[in-house]
Each structure stands twice: as structure tokens, then as C-alpha cells.
Motif scaffolding. Structure first.
Motif, PDB file in Angstrom:
ATOM      1  N   LYS A  96       0.832  -1.211   0.000  1.00 50.58           N
ATOM      2  CA  LYS A  96       0.000   0.000   0.000  1.00 50.58           C
ATOM      3  C   LYS A  96       0.863   1.256   0.000  1.00 50.58           C
ATOM      4  CE  LYS A  96      -3.774   2.299   2.460  1.00 50.58           C
ATOM      5  NZ  LYS A  96      -4.741   2.207   3.590  1.00 50.58           N
ATOM      6  N   ILE A  97       1.916   1.270   0.814  1.00 48.04           N
ATOM      7  CA  ILE A  97       2.788   2.444   0.900  1.00 48.04           C
ATOM      8  C   ILE A  97       3.502   2.682  -0.428  1.00 48.04           C
ATOM      9  CG2 ILE A  97       4.851   3.373   2.017  1.00 48.04           C
ATOM     10  CD1 ILE A  97       3.910   1.805   4.549  1.00 48.04           C
ATOM     11  N   LEU A  98       4.044   1.612  -1.008  1.00 48.48           N
ATOM     12  CA  LEU A  98       4.765   1.752  -2.266  1.00 48.48           C
ATOM     13  C   LEU A  98       3.825   2.166  -3.391  1.00 48.48           C
ATOM     14  CD1 LEU A  98       7.080  -1.343  -1.854  1.00 48.48           C
ATOM     15  CD2 LEU A  98       7.817   1.038  -1.857  1.00 48.48           C
ATOM     16  N   ARG A  99       2.606   1.625  -3.397  1.00 52.03           N
ATOM     17  CA  ARG A  99       1.607   2.031  -4.395  1.00 52.03           C
ATOM     18  C   ARG A  99       1.280   3.517  -4.250  1.00 52.03           C
ATOM     19  NH1 ARG A  99      -3.570   2.945  -3.811  1.00 52.03           N
ATOM     20  NH2 ARG A  99      -3.818   1.771  -1.878  1.00 52.03           N
ATOM     21  N   THR A 100       1.076   3.960  -3.010  1.00 52.14           N
ATOM     22  CA  THR A 100       0.730   5.355  -2.751  1.00 52.14           C
ATOM     23  C   THR A 100       1.865   6.280  -3.164  1.00 52.14           C
ATOM     24  OG1 THR A 100      -0.666   4.671  -0.900  1.00 52.14           O
ATOM     25  CG2 THR A 100      -0.028   6.983  -0.976  1.00 52.14           C
ATOM     26  N   ARG A 101       3.088   5.875  -2.872  1.00 52.92           N
ATOM     27  CA  ARG A 101       4.238   6.692  -3.259  1.00 52.92           C
ATOM     28  C   ARG A 101       4.357   6.839  -4.763  1.00 52.92           C
ATOM     29  NH1 ARG A 101       9.365   5.300   0.739  1.00 52.92           N
ATOM     30  NH2 ARG A 101       8.480   6.227   2.627  1.00 52.92           N
ATOM     31  N   ARG A 102       3.869   5.866  -5.501  1.00 59.59           N
ATOM     32  CA  ARG A 102       3.891   5.951  -6.957  1.00 59.59           C
ATOM     33  C   ARG A 102       2.690   6.719  -7.502  1.00 59.59           C
ATOM     34  NH1 ARG A 102       8.737   5.825  -8.820  1.00 59.59           N
ATOM     35  NH2 ARG A 102       9.871   3.903  -8.428  1.00 59.59           N
ATOM     36  N   GLY A 103       1.787   7.142  -6.620  1.00 58.07           N
ATOM     37  CA  GLY A 103       0.632   7.909  -7.059  1.00 58.07           C
ATOM     38  C   GLY A 103      -0.401   7.072  -7.788  1.00 58.07           C
ATOM     39  N   MET A 104      -0.492   5.785  -7.448  1.00 55.12           N
ATOM     40  CA  MET A 104      -1.406   4.875  -8.135  1.00 55.12           C
ATOM     41  C   MET A 104      -2.588   4.535  -7.246  1.00 55.12           C
ATOM     42  SD  MET A 104       1.399   2.243  -9.802  1.00 55.12           S
ATOM     43  CE  MET A 104       0.209   1.391 -10.818  1.00 55.12           C
ATOM     44  N   THR A 105      -3.773   4.436  -7.861  1.00 52.97           N
ATOM     45  CA  THR A 105      -4.941   3.935  -7.148  1.00 52.97           C
ATOM     46  C   THR A 105      -4.936   2.415  -7.187  1.00 52.97           C
ATOM     47  OG1 THR A 105      -6.323   3.878  -9.131  1.00 52.97           O
ATOM     48  CG2 THR A 105      -6.253   5.962  -7.897  1.00 52.97           C
ATOM     49  N   ARG A 106      -5.799   1.809  -6.374  1.00 51.47           N
ATOM     50  CA  ARG A 106      -5.919   0.348  -6.419  1.00 51.47           C
ATOM     51  C   ARG A 106      -6.396  -0.116  -7.786  1.00 51.47           C
ATOM     52  NH1 ARG A 106      -8.689  -0.293  -0.420  1.00 51.47           N
ATOM     53  NH2 ARG A 106      -6.744  -0.670   0.742  1.00 51.47           N
ATOM     54  N   SER A 107      -7.291   0.645  -8.385  1.00 52.28           N
ATOM     55  CA  SER A 107      -7.798   0.275  -9.714  1.00 52.28           C
ATOM     56  C   SER A 107      -6.690   0.314 -10.755  1.00 52.28           C
ATOM     57  CB  SER A 107      -8.933   1.211 -10.130  1.00 52.28           C
ATOM     58  OG  SER A 107     -10.051   1.048  -9.284  1.00 52.28           O
ATOM     59  N   GLN A 108      -5.828   1.328 -10.676  1.00 50.98           N
ATOM     60  CA  GLN A 108      -4.731   1.434 -11.635  1.00 50.98           C
ATOM     61  C   GLN A 108      -3.737   0.281 -11.475  1.00 50.98           C
ATOM     62  OE1 GLN A 108      -3.493   5.380 -10.523  1.00 50.98           O
ATOM     63  NE2 GLN A 108      -4.393   6.309 -12.349  1.00 50.98           N
ATOM     64  N   LEU A 109      -3.385  -0.023 -10.225  1.00 50.49           N
ATOM     65  CA  LEU A 109      -2.457  -1.133 -10.000  1.00 50.49           C
ATOM     66  C   LEU A 109      -3.085  -2.455 -10.422  1.00 50.49           C
ATOM     67  CD1 LEU A 109       0.159  -2.344  -8.961  1.00 50.49           C
ATOM     68  CD2 LEU A 109      -0.789  -2.288  -6.645  1.00 50.49           C
ATOM     69  N   GLY A 110      -4.343  -2.650 -10.064  1.00 46.97           N
ATOM     70  CA  GLY A 110      -5.027  -3.880 -10.452  1.00 46.97           C
ATOM     71  C   GLY A 110      -5.093  -4.032 -11.965  1.00 46.97           C
ATOM     72  N   GLY A 111      -5.404  -2.922 -12.664  1.00 45.99           N
ATOM     73  CA  GLY A 111      -5.488  -2.979 -14.121  1.00 45.99           C
ATOM     74  C   GLY A 111      -4.163  -3.358 -14.754  1.00 45.99           C
ATOM     75  N   LEU A 112      -3.064  -2.778 -14.259  1.00 42.71           N
ATOM     76  CA  LEU A 112      -1.743  -3.097 -14.796  1.00 42.71           C
ATOM     77  C   LEU A 112      -1.331  -4.534 -14.499  1.00 42.71           C
ATOM     78  CD1 LEU A 112       0.103   0.231 -13.935  1.00 42.71           C
ATOM     79  CD2 LEU A 112      -0.451  -0.601 -16.217  1.00 42.71           C
ATOM     80  N   MET A 113      -1.908  -5.100 -13.441  1.00 46.34           N
ATOM     81  CA  MET A 113      -1.618  -6.490 -13.081  1.00 46.34           C
ATOM     82  C   MET A 113      -2.584  -7.462 -13.741  1.00 46.34           C
ATOM     83  SD  MET A 113       1.030  -6.714 -11.076  1.00 46.34           S
ATOM     84  CE  MET A 113       0.782  -8.381 -10.458  1.00 46.34           C
ATOM     85  N   GLY A 114      -3.589  -6.929 -14.435  1.00 47.79           N
ATOM     86  CA  GLY A 114      -4.621  -7.791 -15.010  1.00 47.79           C
ATOM     87  C   GLY A 114      -5.565  -8.339 -13.960  1.00 47.79           C
ATOM     88  N   MET A 115      -5.697  -7.615 -12.860  1.00 49.74           N
ATOM     89  CA  MET A 115      -6.546  -8.039 -11.749  1.00 49.74           C
ATOM     90  C   MET A 115      -7.500  -6.896 -11.389  1.00 49.74           C
ATOM     91  SD  MET A 115      -5.214 -11.060 -11.334  1.00 49.74           S
ATOM     92  CE  MET A 115      -5.678 -11.730  -9.733  1.00 49.74           C
ATOM     93  N   SER A 116      -8.309  -7.116 -10.363  1.00 48.38           N
ATOM     94  CA  SER A 116      -9.274  -6.103  -9.935  1.00 48.38           C
ATOM     95  C   SER A 116      -8.733  -5.279  -8.781  1.00 48.38           C
ATOM     96  CB  SER A 116     -10.569  -6.787  -9.487  1.00 48.38           C
ATOM     97  OG  SER A 116     -10.337  -7.534  -8.302  1.00 48.38           O
ATOM     98  N   ASP A 117      -9.416  -4.159  -8.504  1.00 45.52           N
ATOM     99  CA  ASP A 117      -9.021  -3.366  -7.344  1.00 45.52           C
ATOM    100  C   ASP A 117      -9.285  -4.125  -6.050  1.00 45.52           C
ATOM    101  OD1 ASP A 117     -11.764  -3.242  -7.676  1.00 45.52           O
ATOM    102  OD2 ASP A 117     -11.928  -1.151  -7.036  1.00 45.52           O
ATOM    103  N   GLU A 118     -10.272  -5.028  -6.060  1.00 48.94           N
ATOM    104  CA  GLU A 118     -10.546  -5.843  -4.874  1.00 48.94           C
ATOM    105  C   GLU A 118      -9.398  -6.802  -4.584  1.00 48.94           C
ATOM    106  OE1 GLU A 118     -12.877  -5.907  -2.498  1.00 48.94           O
ATOM    107  OE2 GLU A 118     -13.531  -3.993  -3.362  1.00 48.94           O
TER     108      GLU A 118
END
Length: 416
Positions: A21-43
Motif C-alpha cells: 500500500k505504501i509503495l503504491r501510494t508513493r507511486r501515485g497509483m490507485t488500487r484500480s490502476q495497480l489492479g489494471g496493470l496487473m490484469g486483476m481487480s481493485d478488490e
């Protein structure tokens, strides 16, 4: 620590989900953005961050590290025994010498600047040596310190305004060469110092080609800093394209080529964002510019040319995580036509990423072997190559594990 302060994932013994969560936040990414780049959901991301899902297996962990641009795998896992630098190279032996030359401030030096023609010839030789050598960082490490010092002094000692502008253009190009050496080494501050000095020298030169090259490298530095810096990459890139566009009707081949290179870079950033239509639109615009160049032309810094557009297509498809399209583009591209050994190696790495995305790990490893043959010091500093190799070291198939392990030893990831 204040109860309102953000925990430091590098210092505090916190859980994997909290680190994520901290590393994602530092990159300025939402859960949806990270999930999309991973081919997964924000959940799925939320479940990892809250601990409802177990720590993922190695291949997923490496993919997370790639998307988040984590420099060391232990920063994400919290396991300091898993110390593996992913997107930072080992640090070249000549890094300190190059840094010393960059940091010098030759105001009252007694060193006499060489003639402009002599400096230009040395710079051209350095570019040619970089493109021809499989150990290009070692070659540059030996040439850059004196080249940087002489270019700095040349600016200082130029008496006439035209001579000073020409000297600034040369200095900007020397800093561009230095940025190729410094990139992916463990000194981010030095990289930014080189990039910024290159931009300043290019602006002072008033030379369109020098300005384009400096902007091209600055945009890459911003983009490689992660999603929070994509807007900065676009700002530098697109502003420079607006400056160059009116010059194109009468432009030299070099100015036309750096415009094409910048146009592709805009598409590269769009692909990193997952903007498919925009990415391919910029690629097509760059291809049209490439078609205006002579058949055998190669830009001496960016390698932009007609031949490179196939390699650029592979990169766009890979960044969009389109496995099948990546492999189709790789089949169309001909790496043999890429004259620069480092650029050829980089293309082979992009091809390997394509095959890995498409579920062909054995072909990916074979392609990385070709990258190593082309330029060992390109693959040694490349995080994507490391990710593929580390993932396949854990493969179930013995032969694949063996090949991956051999590559890991070549790259210095494993002791011999």
C-alpha cells in the motif's frame, strides 16, 4: 514517529500488505490502476493490502515489483535475505570518476580547452564506440571524465556568442552521452543532475537538435520514475514537439529524426498508462516521420530510423501487456538491421518480454541469451530481463531452471 506519519517500508518491520500500500501510494497509483496493470481487480489489490490474501508467489511478486518500479525486491517483500536489485544496475567501477567530472565547477581552471573540431571528433568517436561495443558502459566510463571536463571548459573559455552557443551544444551532447552511462546505476541524484544540466546547456545553445535530444532523455528519466511522473514526461516531450514542429519543412535529417524519436516517446508513455489508441497513434506518426528519412539513415544518439520502427512496435505492444500482439510484432521486426549493439540488445529484451507475456518462457530465455551476446552491459542493467530470469529460476522444468540459472550467473544475480 508521529501517529499521522506514513510508515517507511524500508525501515519499519511491517507486513507485506502494508508495504504494498505504501509503495503504491508513493507511486501515485490507485488500487484500480495497480489492479489494471496487473490484469486483476481493485478488490484483489485491496485483499493483498489488508492481508485477506496470502503473500503472492514469486512470479506475481516480480510483476508487482515491475509495475511499481521497486528498485530492490526486498523493499516489497520485507525479507532482507531476498536482496535483489531489479531496476538498478550494480554500479560501474567508473561511476565515481564520471560523477567527479560532472560535479566539477571549472570557474578558475588553468586547463586549456581543446579546439572545437577536436572535441567534436572525440564526441563522435565516443558515440560510435558506444554503439559498437558489447561492454559499452566500460568504454564510456573510460572516455567520459576527460570529455566532460573539456566540454565544460570549452563553454567557460568561449569568447564570442556564436562560439559559446556551439560549445553549449557540444556540452549538452556530452551530458546526453553521460546519461546513457549513468542510467540504471545506483545514483538517482546524479542521473537527474546530468539530465538537468543537459537541458540547460541545450537551451543555452539554441540548437534545435541539442534541445530535442536533451528533452528526449529528460522525458525518459521522468517516465522511468513511475506513474506519478508520467505527466512531467509528457510536459517535457510535448512542449519540445511543439517547438520543433514549425521547423520540420526545412529540417535536417537529424532534427527530423529527433522529432520522430520524441513522437514515439509520447506513445511509449501512453502505453505505460494503458492508453492503447493514443500509444499506437503516436507510433504511427513516428513511422511517418521515419519514412521521410533516407533508407540507410540512423540517428547517432537515439537510433531512430526506418528500421527501428519495428522494434518500437514491439515495445508499445509489450507495455500494453498484449502478449499475442507483442509476439506478432516481434516476428515482423528484424533485430539484425539495428546497427547499435546496445539498442539491438534492448530490442531482444523487449522481444523476451513479449514471449514471456505470451506464455513462451523457453523462447524468452533463448532471446535473452541473444541480448547478452549483443551487449552484455545492456542486459546486466535491465530490470525486465532480471525479472524474467528470476521467475524462471523457480520453474518446475529442470532444463528451464538450468538455462535461467546460467543466465543469472552471467548477469551476476547468482554467485558462480
Amino acid at each position: 514517529m508521529s501517529p499521522d506519519a506514513t510508515p517507511d517500508p524500508y525501515a519499519d518491520p511491517i507486513a507485506f500488505g502494508q508495504r504494498l500500500k505504501i509503495l503504491r501510494t508513493r507511486r501515485g497509483m490507485t488500487r484500480s490502476q495497480l489492479g489494471g496493470l496487473m490484469g486483476m481487480s481493485d478488490e484483489w489489490v485491496k485483499a493483498l493490502e489488508t492481508g485477506r490474501r496470502k503473500v503472492p508467489r514469486l512470479e506475481v511478486m516480480l510483476r508487482l515489483a515491475e509495475v511499481l518500479r521497486v528498485r530492490d525486491l526486498s523493499d516489497l517483500t520485507g525479507d532482507q535475505s531476498a536482496h535483489v536489485a531489479l531496476f538498478t544496475g550494480p554500479g560501474h567501477p567508473q561511476l565515481a570518476a564520471v560523477k567527479s567530472a560532472v560535479d566539477a565547477f571549472p570557474v578558475a581552471t588553468v586547463r586549456e580547452a581543446p579546439p572545437a573540431e577536436h572535441l567534436a571528433a572525440r564526441l563522435a568517436h565516443a558515440w560510435a564506440a558506444r554503439h559498437k561495443s558489447p561492454e559499452h558502459r566500460t568504454v564510456l566510463g573510460g572516455l567520459l571524465p576527460d570529455l566532460i571536463r573539456d566540454a565544460q571548459v570549452a563553454v567557460r573559455q568561449a569568447d564570442r556568442a556564436p562560439d559559446r552557443r556551439a560549445a553549449q551544444a557540444t556540452l549538452a551532447e556530452v551530458y546526453s552521452l553521460a546519461q546513457f552511462f549513468v542510467a540504471y546505476q545506483p545514483d538517482a541524484a546524479l542521473l537527474w543532475r546530468v539530465a538537468e544540466r543537459g537541458l540547460i546547456a541545450a537551451q543555452e545553445s539554441e540548437d534545435p537538435h541539442a534541445i530535442g535530444v536533451a528533452a528526449w532523455l529528460a522525458a525518459q528519466a521522468h517516465r522511468d520514475s513511475g506513474p506519478a511522473h508520467f505527466d512531467a514526461a509528457d510536459a517535457v516531450n510535448l512542449e519540445t514537439l511543439r517547438y520543433l514542429e514549425p521547423l520540420l519543412p526545412d529540417a535536417t535529417d537529424d532534427v527530423l529524426a529527433i522529432t520522430g524519436a520524441l513522437t514515439f516517446e509520447a506513445g511509449y508513455t501512453a502505453a505505460r498508462r494503458g492508453e492503447t489508441g493514443t500509444a499506437w497513434r503516436y507510433w504511427d506518426q513516428a513511422r511517418k516521420l521515419a519514412k521521410r528519412l533516407p533508407d540507410d539513415y540512423y540517428h547517432p544518439i537515439t537510433s531512430f530510423s526506418r528500421a527501428i520502427m519495428g522494434a518500437h512496435a514491439v515495445t508499445v505492444a509489450v507495455e500494453l501487456h498484449a502478449g499475442g500482439e507483442s509476439v506478432r510484432q516481434a516476428a515482423r521486426a528484424d533485430a539484425i538491421t539495428i546497427k547499435s549493439r546496445p539498442r539491438r540488445a534492448r530490442h531482444r529484451i523487449e522481444e523476451a518480454r513479449a514471449y514471456q507475456l505470451d506464455g513462451q518462457p523457453d523462447v524468452a530465455l533463448a532471446t535473452l541469451d541473444k541480448a547478452h551476446e549483443a551487449a552484455s552491459e545492456t542486459i546486466r542493467y535491465n530490470g525486465y530481463a532480471k525479472r524474467i530470469i528470476l521467475e524462471e529460476v523457480e520453474a518446475r522444468q529442470p532444463e528451464r531452471r538450468r538455462r535461467a540459472s546460467e543466465l543469472a550467473v552471467k548477469l551476476g544475480l547468482l554467485a558462480q
